[in-house]
Design an enzyme around this catalytic site. Structure first.
Site, short mmCIF file in Angstrom:
data_model
loop_
_atom_site.label_atom_id
_atom_site.label_comp_id
_atom_site.label_asym_id
_atom_site.label_seq_id
_atom_site.Cartn_x
_atom_site.Cartn_y
_atom_site.Cartn_z
N GLU A 299 20.57 -7.42 37.61
CA GLU A 299 20.91 -6.04 37.30
C GLU A 299 22.43 -5.89 37.41
O GLU A 299 23.02 -6.39 38.36
CB GLU A 299 20.24 -5.06 38.25
CG GLU A 299 20.44 -3.62 37.78
CD GLU A 299 19.74 -2.58 38.69
OE1 GLU A 299 19.19 -2.95 39.73
OE2 GLU A 299 19.79 -1.42 38.32
N ALA B 110 21.15 -4.38 48.08
CA ALA B 110 19.94 -5.18 47.88
C ALA B 110 19.43 -4.98 46.46
O ALA B 110 19.91 -4.08 45.75
CB ALA B 110 18.86 -4.78 48.87
N MET B 111 18.46 -5.81 46.07
CA MET B 111 17.97 -5.76 44.69
C MET B 111 16.46 -5.94 44.64
O MET B 111 15.90 -6.82 45.28
CB MET B 111 18.69 -6.86 43.89
CG MET B 111 18.25 -6.94 42.44
SD MET B 111 18.68 -5.41 41.56
CE MET B 111 17.38 -5.39 40.33
N HIS C 287 13.44 1.31 50.29
CA HIS C 287 13.96 1.63 48.95
C HIS C 287 13.59 0.52 47.95
O HIS C 287 13.03 0.80 46.89
CB HIS C 287 15.47 1.81 49.03
CG HIS C 287 16.15 2.10 47.73
ND1 HIS C 287 16.47 3.37 47.32
CD2 HIS C 287 16.55 1.28 46.73
CE1 HIS C 287 17.05 3.32 46.14
NE2 HIS C 287 17.10 2.05 45.75
N GLU C 288 13.91 -0.71 48.29
CA GLU C 288 13.64 -1.81 47.35
C GLU C 288 12.15 -1.98 47.15
O GLU C 288 11.69 -2.22 46.04
CB GLU C 288 14.26 -3.13 47.84
CG GLU C 288 15.75 -3.08 48.15
CD GLU C 288 16.60 -2.44 47.07
OE1 GLU C 288 16.23 -2.50 45.89
OE2 GLU C 288 17.65 -1.85 47.42
N GLU D 64 16.73 5.18 40.20
CA GLU D 64 17.50 5.24 41.44
C GLU D 64 17.40 6.58 42.17
O GLU D 64 17.14 6.63 43.36
CB GLU D 64 18.97 4.87 41.18
CG GLU D 64 19.17 3.42 40.73
CD GLU D 64 18.58 2.38 41.68
OE1 GLU D 64 18.24 2.72 42.84
OE2 GLU D 64 18.45 1.20 41.27
N1 PHE Z 1 19.10 -1.70 42.00
C1 PHE Z 1 19.67 -1.91 43.30
C2 PHE Z 1 19.11 -0.79 44.19
O1 PHE Z 1 19.60 0.29 44.24
C3 PHE Z 1 21.15 -1.87 43.35
C4 PHE Z 1 21.86 -2.95 42.61
C5 PHE Z 1 22.48 -2.69 41.41
C6 PHE Z 1 21.93 -4.21 43.12
C7 PHE Z 1 23.15 -3.66 40.72
C8 PHE Z 1 22.61 -5.19 42.46
C9 PHE Z 1 23.24 -4.92 41.25
O2 PHE Z 1 18.14 -0.90 44.79
ZN ZN Z 2 17.66 1.33 43.99
#
Ligand code: PHE
Ligand code: ZN
Length: 883
Positions: free
Chosen positions: A128, A270-271, A305-306, A328
Site C-alpha cells: 500500500e 502497521a499494514m 485497527h489492522e 481508513e
Molecule cells: N493502511 C495502513 C493502516 O492504516 C497504513 C499504511 C499505509 C501502511 C501505507 C503502510 C503504507 O492501517
Molecule cells: Zn488503517
C-alpha cells in the site's frame, strides 16, 4: 527514476480498468540483492469497461524485466512498450489470456521501504498504496481483485520462516536442503496492495481463537529472537479485537490462520495485508520495563485497527485511492469504539478529540488542508493524513449520531451485505445508511468534499419574563485552498442547558418538540433554537461528546466555566470546558506578555480546576486528563495568526507554575496516595492511576523548587516501569542540568542495545525547549545508534524536534527550519515518503509572526529550488508555498 513533473491524478477521471486479473500465481526466490519474481496472471477484458479494444497497461517501477510471455509465447521487444513506469501491450487478445512475467528486484538496496525490502535481515514487503508495482508489472489499482497463490523460496538459514497471505498449503526443501519453499493460497479476491510476503529468521508466539461459528483460527506473532515475551500484550489485544468485532458488528474472521510480523523498519505504523499484518515493531513489543502505558494502549488500538481492516478495507476495499477514507476513517472509528469499550468511553473520547485537534485541525487550518475525500493528488502516499483518518472517523461518528445506534448498525450490516467482495465508493457507503434509515444524507455528503474546520459562532439570550432561552448558531466556514466559499454543513449538535444548580434543564423547543437527548441538527448557515420553560438564566453546554469536528465559540464568563467544569452531566464537556477555559486564560497571558507587561492571571482558572479535579466519583484517568494543561500547539492554533511560540512557552510555564502552586496540596496527595504497590499491570485502571500521578508530578515540578526537583530525580531513579521512567526523563530533559544529564546517560547505558527503547532517549532530548537543543539534535544525527535509513530513528529525533518542540523548531534565527530542511533533503534521496512527512512539520508556518514566517519561507524555498526532488516532497513543498 521518475519523469520530470508527474501530472495530478483526478477523481473525476476515474475509469473502470480495461482488463481484470482473476488469478495471480507468484513464485518468489528471495535473494539479498537479486530477488526473482515469476508472475503468472490470468487476465480477461473487463466487460464493464468503456472504449475497447484498449491496450493493456501494467504499472512497474524500479524493476528489471527478464522475461515476458503471452499465452506461453515469449514476447519480443516490439510486442510491448516499456518505460520507467509502465509496460504496455498495444493489442492483447480480446478473450481471456495468461501473461507470464519474470522480474528482478534488489531488497537490500531498497531504502524507500516500498515493494520488497530487508529490515534487519528480514525480507518483507509493503505494497500500500503503490508498492506492488515495485515487485512486478501489474495493474496496480485497488479495483482489480484477484486470488493469489504464492510460492516463496529462500535459503533456509537466512529465512527459515516464509509467510504470505491466506492459508498455508505446502512446504519443503529442494537442492539438497540448500533452499526451501512454502506455498500459500489466499482464496479471497483482493487488490494487490494487500499482498504481502515475509522471509526471515524470526521467533514467534502462538495462540488460537475460536470464532463465533466455532471455527478454529491459528494465531501467531513473529518477532526478533529474544523478544517473544514482549509480544504477549499484542496477542491478547488481537484476541479481544476478534471477539469484539463479532459481538459489536457481527464480523467473523475468514481464514484458518492470522499472522502478525513485527519489523523494525517501516514507513507507517502497521499494514493490514490479508491474513498477514506487518507491523512497525514499536507497535507490537511491550513489557512493563520497556513500554509506557501510552504504548500499551497504542498497541492495543493498532492491532485492533489492522484486524478490523479485514472487513473494512479487505473484504470491502476501495474503488480508487480517492476513497481512502472509506477504509481508513471507518476503521479508525471502529478502533476508537473498541478502545472506548475496553477502557473508559469518556477518557477515550478526550484522547481522540485531543489528537483530532492537534493534528487534523492544524492541518485543516493551513496550506495542506484537503477534504476527507480529496479530488486530486500527485503522490497518494501524501494523503495518509489526519484528515483522511481522524476526520474521516468523525464523519462516520456523525452518521451514527444522526441515525442513532440501531439504525447505524443496520446501515453497517447492509454495507457488509451489499458490497462484500467489492471495491466500493463513499457514495455507496452513504447510500447504505440512507437505505437502512430513510434519512436523507445528501447535505451531509458535503463533509466528504468540503475542507476546513467549521466554526459555530453561538450566542445565548435569556428572557427572564418569558422564561425562554434562545440559542443562535451561525456556521462560519473559513476558506481553504481551492475552496473560497462553502455551503452550510449538516451538523449533529448535541447540547444541554445547565440550571444554576448545575443540573440539566429539560429541553423543550417553542414548537413543542422535546429534545430528549439534546441532539439538534444544524443545516442552515444561521439557526436559532428557542427553548421554553427555562426557569433561570442557563449555562449552555455545547457540542457535548464532541458530536461534530467543529470549533465552537461562545461568550462565557469565569463562573460559567466553573459551573461546567464542576457539574456538567456530560463528563466529556466538563473536560472540554476546562480545556477551553485554560486556553482562553493562556491566550490572555500571551497577549499581556506580548505587550511587555507582567501578569498573575490564572488564579480563577486554577481555583476552578481545583474544584473540578477534586469532585467525588471521578476515575483517576479522567482526573489526569483534567490536569493535563492544553499544549503550546493548542494555544498557537487558537491564536491563529502572528504566533510567537516563545511567548506561548512563557505563558504556558507561568500557568503551569501557578497551577502547581495553587493545587500543591491536592497534587501532593495524588502523588503520595497513588504510588503503585502491586506488580505492574497494563489495564486501564492501573494505567489511569499512573497517569494521574505523573500529571501531578508535571505540575509539582513546574513550581521549580529544590524539593520538587529532588522528587523528580527520585521518580526517575526508583521507577519500576517505563511509564514512570520515561515521564521523568522527559521532564528532566526539559529542565536540563546535572540531574538531567545523569538520567540521560543512565537511560542510554541501560537501553543502548534495544533499538525500540532507545528511541525514547532520542525523543526526550529532541523535545526539550532549552536553547541548547538544536546543537544537541544536530550532534545526535551522527550518533552511532541514529540512522537516516531507519524511519523510527528519524521520527524519534528529527520528527520530535520538528513537530513536538515548537520553540526550538521555530527559533527566530531560522536555524531550526534550516536544520529540518537539510534533513528533509538528505532523506528525500533515501526515503521520499518519510521525507515528505517530516516536511509536514512546516504546515502552520503561515500563522507565525513575521520574523519566523520569513525564515520558514526561506527554508521552504530552498527545498523547492532543489532539483531532483521526489514527487512526494515536491507536492508538499509546492502546496506549502502556494498563495
Ligand atoms: N493502511 C495502513 C493502516 O492504516 C497504513 C499504511 C499505509 C501502511 C501505507 C503502510 C503504507 O492501517
Ligand atoms: Zn488503517
Amino acid at each position: 527514476m521518475k519523469p520530470e513533473t508527474p501530472r495530478p491524478i483526478r477523481l473525476k477521471d476515474y475509469r473502470p480498468p480495461a482488463y481484470l486479473v482473476d488469478k495471480v500465481d507468484l513464485d518468489v526466490a528471495l535473494d539479498p540483492t537479486r530477488t526473482r519474481i515469476r508472475s503468472r496472471l490470468s487476465i480477461r477484458p473487463n466487460p464493464d469497461a468503456t472504449g475497447r479494444p484498449a491496450p493493456l497497461r501494467l504499472n512497474g517501477e524500479h524493476l528489471e524485466l527478464a522475461e515476458i510471455a503471452l499465452n506461453r509465447k515469449p514476447l519480443g521487444k516490439k510486442d510491448y512498450k516499456l518505460t520507467d513506469t509502465e509496460l504496455t501491450i498495444a493489442k492483447p487478445p480480446a478473450k481471456p489470456f495468461t501473461l507470464e512475467i519474470v522480474t528482478y528486484v534488489n531488497p537490500e538496496g531498497n531504502t524507500a521501504l516500498q515493494g520488497i525490502y530487508r529490515s534487519n535481515g528480514v525480507y518483507c514487503s509493503q505494497c500500500e498504496a503503490e508498492g506492488f508495482r515495485r515487485i512486478t508489472y501489474f495493474p496496480d489499482r485497488p479495483d482489480v481483485l484477484a486470488t493469489y497463490k504464492v510460492r516463496i523460496e529462500a535459503d533456509p538459514e537466512e529465512a527459515p520462516v516464509l509467510l504470505s497471505n491466506g492459508n498455508p498449503v505446502e512446504r519443503g526443501t529442494i537442492k539438497g536442503g540448500k533452499r526451501h519453499y512454502a506455498i500459500w493460497h489466499d482464496p479471497h479476491p483482493k487488490p494487490c496492495y494487500l499482498f504481502a510476503l515475509v522471509g526471515g529468521d524470526l521467533a514467534s508466539i502462538a495462540s488460537s481463537f475460536r470464532t463465533m461459528s466455532g471455527r478454529n483460527v491459528d494465531l501467531a506473532i513473529y518477532v526478533e529472537h529474544g523478544k517473544e515475551d514482549r509480544a504477549a500484550w499484542a496477542m491478547d489485544s488481537l484476541k479481544r479485537s476478534m471477539r469484539w468485532d463479532e459481538e459489536r458488528f457481527g464480523r467473523e474472521y475468514d481464514l484458518d490462520v492470522f499472522n502478525i510480523v513485527a519489523v523494525s523498519d517501516f514507513n507507517m505504523g502497521a499494514m493490514e495485508n490479508k491474513g498477514l499484518n506487518i507491523f512497525n515493531d514499536r507497535l507490537i513489543l511491550a513489557s512493563p520495563e520497556t513500554a509506557t502505558d501510552t504504548i500499551f494502549e497504542h498497541i492495543e488500538s493498532v492491532v485492533a485497527h489492522e484486524y478490523f481492516h479485514n472487513w473494512t478495507g479487505n473484504r470491502i476495499t476501495c474503488r480508487d485511492w480517492f476513497q481512502l477514507c472509506l477504509k481508513e476513517g471507518l476503521t479508525v472509528f471502529r478502533d476508537q469504539e473498541f478502545t472506548g469499550d475496553e477502557r473508559s468511553k469518556t477518557v477515550q473520547r478526550i484522547i481522540d478529540v485531543r489528537k483530532l485537534k492537534t493534528h487534523q485541525f492544524a492541518e485543516d487550518a493551513g496550506p495542506l488542508s484537503h477534504p476527507v475525500r480529496p479530488e486530486s493528488y500527485i503522490e497518494i502516499n501524501n494523503f495518509y493524513t489526519a484528515t483522511v483518518y481522524e476526520k474521516g472517523a468523525e464523519v462516520v461518528r456523525m452518521i451514527e449520531q444522526l441515525l442513532g445506534a440501531e439504525k447505524f448498525r443496520q446501515g453497517m450490516d447492509l454495507y457488509f451485505e451489499r458490497h462484500d467482495g467489492e471495491a466500493a465508493t463513499v457514495e455507496q457507503f452513504i447510500q447504505c445508511f440512507e437505505d437502512a434509515s430513510g434519512i436523507d444524507l445528501s447535505q451531509f455528503r458535503l463533509w466528504y468534499s468540503q475542507s476546513g474546520t467549521p466554526e459555530l459562532v453561538c450566542a445565548l439570550k435569556y428572557d427572564k419574563t418569558k422564561k425562554t432561552a434562545e440559542l443562535e448558531v451561525e456556521q462560519v466556514l473559513p476558506p481553504t485552498p481551492g475552496q473560497p466559499t462553502k455551503k452550510p454543513f449538516h451538523i449533529p449538535f448535541k447540547i444541554g442547558l445547565l440550571g444554576a444548580n448545575g443540573h440539566d434543564i429539560d429541553l423543550r423547543l417553542d414548537s413543542g418538540e422535546e429534545v430528549a437527548d439534546g441532539m439538534v441538527s444544524l443545516t442552515k448557515r444561521r439557526q436559532t433554537f428557542r427553548f421554553t420553560d427555562v426557569p433561570s438564566r442557563p449555562v449552555p453546554s455545547l457540542l457535548r461528546d464532541f458530536s461534530a469536528p467543529v470549533n465552537v465559540t461562545i461568550d462565557l464568563d469565569d463562573d460559567d466555566y466553573e459551573l461546567l467544569m464542576a457539574a456538567d452531566s456530560d463528563l466529556f464537556n466538563r473536560w472540554q470546558a476546562a480545556s477551553t477555559y485554560a486556553i482562553r486564560t493562556l491566550v490572555e497571558i500571551v497577549r499581556i506578555l506580548g505587550a511587555g507587561k507582567t501578569t498573575s492571571r490564572g488564579q480563577r482558572y486554577a481555583k476552578s480546576l481545583r474544584a473540578a479535579v477534586t469532585t467525588d466519583g471521578l476515575d483517576p484517568a479522567y482526573r489526569a486528563e483534567l490536569l493535563k494543561l492544553p499544549t503550546q500547539a493548542d494555544v498557537a492554533r487558537v491564536i491563529g495568526k502572528n504566533v510567537d511560540p516563545a511567548l506561548i512557552l512563557r505563558a504556558h510555564k507561568q500557568l503551569q507554575r501557578l497551577v502547581g502552586r495553587t493545587l500543591g496540596d491536592v497534587l501532593e496527595d495524588f502523588y503520595k496516595d497513588l504510588a503503585d504497590k502491586s506488580p505492574f499491570s497494563p489495564d486501564a485502571d492501573s494505567a489511569g492511576r499512573r497517569a494521574l500521578r505523573n500529571a501531578a508530578l508535571t505540575l509539582l515540578t513546574a513550581r521549580g523548587g529544590k524539593r520538587d526537583l529532588a522528587m523528580l530525580a527520585k521518580h526517575y531513579s526508583i521507577a519500576t516501569c517505563m511509564t514512570d521512567r520515561a515521564h521523568a526523563l522527559y521532564l528532566l530533559a526539559n529542565i536540563g542540568g546535572k540531574e538531567a544529564e545523569r538520567a540521560l546517560t543512565h537511560f542510554h547505558d541501560q537501553w543502548k542495545h534495544d533499538h525500540v527503547v532507545i528511541d525514547t532517549w532520542f525523543a526526550a532530548q529532541a523535545q526539550s525547549p532549552r536553547a541548547s537543543t538544536l546543537k544537541r539534535v544536530e550532534t545526535l544525527t551522527s550518533h552511532p545508534l541514529f540512522s537516516l535509513t531507519a524511519p523510527n530513528k528519524v521520527r524519534a529525533l528529527i520528527g520530535t524536534f520538528a513537530a513536538a518542540n515548537p520553540v526550538q523548531f521555530n527559533r527566530p534565527d531560522g536555524k531550526g527550519y534550516a536544520f529540518v530542511a537539510s534533513q528533509v533533503l538528505a532523506l528525500d534521496a533515501i526515503n521520499p515518503q518519510i521525507a515528505a512527512r517530516m516536511l509536514g512539520a512546516f504546515r502552520s508556518w503561515r500563522a507565525l509572526e513575521s520574523v519566523r514566517r520569513a525564515q520558514a519561507r526561506k527554508a521552504l524555498q530552498r527545498i523547492a529550488k532543489t532539483k531532483t526532488l521526489s514527487p512526494d516532497v515536491k507536492e508538499i513543498v509546492s502546496k506549502m508555498l502556494e498563495a
